[in-house]
Enzyme design. Structure first.
Site, PDB file in Angstrom:
ATOM      1  N   ASP A 154       0.856  -1.188   0.000  1.00  0.00           N
ATOM      2  CA  ASP A 154       0.000   0.000   0.000  1.00  0.00           C
ATOM      3  C   ASP A 154       0.898   1.245   0.000  1.00  0.00           C
ATOM      4  O   ASP A 154       0.432   2.374  -0.139  1.00  0.00           O
ATOM      5  CB  ASP A 154      -1.018  -0.004   1.156  1.00  0.00           C
ATOM      6  CG  ASP A 154      -0.369  -0.043   2.527  1.00  0.00           C
ATOM      7  OD1 ASP A 154       0.862  -0.176   2.619  1.00  0.00           O
ATOM      8  OD2 ASP A 154      -1.119   0.064   3.524  1.00  0.00           O
TER       9      ASP A 154
ATOM     10  N   LYS B  58      -1.702  -9.373   2.521  1.00  0.00           N
ATOM     11  CA  LYS B  58      -1.056  -8.898   3.752  1.00  0.00           C
ATOM     12  C   LYS B  58      -2.016  -7.960   4.473  1.00  0.00           C
ATOM     13  O   LYS B  58      -2.667  -7.128   3.835  1.00  0.00           O
ATOM     14  CB  LYS B  58       0.258  -8.173   3.433  1.00  0.00           C
ATOM     15  CG  LYS B  58       0.954  -7.630   4.682  1.00  0.00           C
ATOM     16  CD  LYS B  58       2.392  -7.234   4.419  1.00  0.00           C
ATOM     17  CE  LYS B  58       2.609  -5.787   4.075  1.00  0.00           C
ATOM     18  NZ  LYS B  58       2.079  -4.799   5.023  1.00  0.00           N
TER      19      LYS B  58
ATOM     20  N   GLU C  25      -2.396  -5.528   8.227  1.00  0.00           N
ATOM     21  CA  GLU C  25      -1.735  -4.982   9.413  1.00  0.00           C
ATOM     22  C   GLU C  25      -2.561  -5.306  10.662  1.00  0.00           C
ATOM     23  O   GLU C  25      -3.790  -5.254  10.618  1.00  0.00           O
ATOM     24  CB  GLU C  25      -1.592  -3.460   9.285  1.00  0.00           C
ATOM     25  CG  GLU C  25      -0.648  -3.044   8.174  1.00  0.00           C
ATOM     26  CD  GLU C  25      -0.466  -1.527   8.081  1.00  0.00           C
ATOM     27  OE1 GLU C  25      -0.955  -0.788   8.959  1.00  0.00           O
ATOM     28  OE2 GLU C  25       0.180  -1.089   7.105  1.00  0.00           O
TER      29      GLU C  25
ATOM     30  N   GLU D 167       7.894  -4.168  11.227  1.00  0.00           N
ATOM     31  CA  GLU D 167       8.316  -2.868  10.691  1.00  0.00           C
ATOM     32  C   GLU D 167       8.760  -1.921  11.809  1.00  0.00           C
ATOM     33  O   GLU D 167       8.037  -1.725  12.803  1.00  0.00           O
ATOM     34  CB  GLU D 167       7.176  -2.220   9.873  1.00  0.00           C
ATOM     35  CG  GLU D 167       7.605  -0.860   9.299  1.00  0.00           C
ATOM     36  CD  GLU D 167       6.827  -0.377   8.090  1.00  0.00           C
ATOM     37  OE1 GLU D 167       5.897  -1.095   7.650  1.00  0.00           O
ATOM     38  OE2 GLU D 167       7.147   0.710   7.592  1.00  0.00           O
TER      39      GLU D 167
HETATM   40  O1  KIV Z   1       3.508  -1.169   1.864  1.00  0.00           O
HETATM   41  C1  KIV Z   1       4.676  -1.558   2.028  1.00  0.00           C
HETATM   42  O2  KIV Z   1       5.576  -1.271   1.221  1.00  0.00           O
HETATM   43  C2  KIV Z   1       4.966  -2.346   3.205  1.00  0.00           C
HETATM   44  C3  KIV Z   1       6.377  -2.807   3.426  1.00  0.00           C
HETATM   45  C4  KIV Z   1       7.235  -1.725   3.919  1.00  0.00           C
HETATM   46  C5  KIV Z   1       6.414  -3.974   4.301  1.00  0.00           C
HETATM   47  O3  KIV Z   1       4.092  -2.624   3.976  1.00  0.00           O
END
Ligand code: KIV
Length: 257
Positions: free
Chosen positions: A44, A112, A114, A182
Site C-alpha cells: 500500500d 497482507k 496490518e 516494521e
Molecule cells: O507497503 C509496504 O511497502 C509495506 C512494506 C514496507 C512492508 O508494507
C-alpha cells in the site's frame, strides 16, 4: 527457477535469508523476478511512492487491484502478495473476505494485513481456512499513522516490546505464514524471530530477521529521500533525470531525432 510458494517460504526459515521487495507495475515486477526476488509485495506504499500521497491511507482497492494484476503479469516465479489497503479489511469480515478474494482473482498469491487484534486474528484464521494465505504485519503499522502522529518506531518501551512480541505470536497462531516486523528495535526483532516458527520479514528492524523488505523506490534511489535504514543499491532517480534533461536539450537543439 521454480515458482515460490508459501511452503517454500516457510521452508526457508533458518536456511536462506530472503531479500524481498515491493513493485507496483509489470515492468519492475519482471526485472525483480528475473533478479530472483522471492516475494514481491504490491505494497500500500503505492500511495506514497507512486500515487503522490503523503501516507498509505488514501489508497483504494481499485489502486491495489490494478497494480496487483500488472505485477502478476510481470512476475513469473516470485510469490506476489497484495497489501490490503486501509478500509478494505476494517469494514466487516464479509466485505474483507470479498476484498481478499478479489486480490487473489487479480493474480496475488497471498494477502497482507496490518494488526493483531482479536478481530484481525479472527479474520486471518477465516482467510487461511478459505485458502487465502496471509502475511501478517506488526510493529509500526503505517495505516495507524494518524494514531502515532507520524511514522514512529515502535517497541521502544518494555511494555510496547512485550505487546509486539505477543502480537507476533497471535498472528502466527491465527495461521499467518510470515510476519512483517516494521520499524522496531533490532534486539526485539531478533527475539521475535527466535520465538516464531514462521518467517519474519523485517523493514527497519535490524539484520536478524529471516528476510528483509525494501521498498523498490528506496532500493533503486528513485525518491529524493529514503528512510535512514534503507540502503540505496542504485541511483536511478538521478540517472533518469539526467536522461530526461539531455533529451529535452537535444530536441531543443534539433540534435534529436
Ligand atoms: O507497503 C509496504 O511497502 C509495506 C512494506 C514496507 C512492508 O508494507
Amino acid at each position: 527457477m521454480k515458482k515460490w510458494n508459501v511452503a517454500a517460504i516457510r521452508a526457508a526459515k533458518g536456511k536462506t535469508k530472503l531479500g524481498c521487495a515491493t513493485a507496483y507495475d509489470a515492468a519492475f515486477a519482471r526485472i525483480e523476478d528475473e533478479a530472483g526476488v522471492p516475494i514481491i509485495l504490491v505494497g500500500d506504499s503505492i500511495g506514497n511512492n507512486v500515487l503522490g500521497f503523503e501516507t498509505t491511507i488514501p489508497v483504494r482497492m481499485e489502486d491495489t487491484l490494478g497494480a496487483v494484476s500488472a505485477v502478476a503479469r510481470g512476475a513469473k516465479n516470485a510469490l506476489v502478495v497484495a497489501d490490503m489497503p486501509f478500509g478494505s479489511y476494517q469494514c466487516g469480515e464479509d466485505k474483507a473476505m470479498e476484498n481478499a478474494v478479489a486480490c487473489l482473482k487479480a493474480g496475488a498469491d497471498a494477502v497482507k494485513l496490518e494488526g493483531a487484534s482479536p478481530r484481525v486474528c479472527a479474520l486471518i484464521s477465516r482467510m487461511v481456512e478459505a485458502g487465502i494465505p496471509v502475511l501478517a504485519h506488526v510493529g509500526m503499522m503505517p495505516q495507524r499513522v494518524n494514531e502515532y502522529g507520524g511514522f514512529k518506531k515502535q517497541g521502544k518501551t518494555d511494555e510496547s516490546a512485550r505487546q509486539i512480541l505477543e502480537d507476533a505470536k497471535a498472528v502466527e497462531a491465527a495461521g499467518a505464514f510470515a510476519v512483517t516486523l516494521e520499524c522496531i528495535p533490532a534486539d526485539l526483532a531478533k527475539r521475535i524471530t527466535e520465538a516464531l516458527s514462521v518467517v519474519t520479514i523485517g523493514v527497519g528492524a535490524g539484520p536478524d530477521t529471516d528476510a528483509q523488505w525494501l521498498v523498490m523506490h528506496d532500493l533503486l534511489g528513485l525518491n529524493e529521500k529514503s528512510p535512514p535504514f534503507a540502503k540505496r543499491f542504485a541511483e536511478l532517480g538521478a540517472a533518469a533525470k539526467d536522461a530526461f534533461s539531455r533529451y529535452v536539450a537535444d530536441v531543443a537543439a534539433s540534435a534529436y531525432p
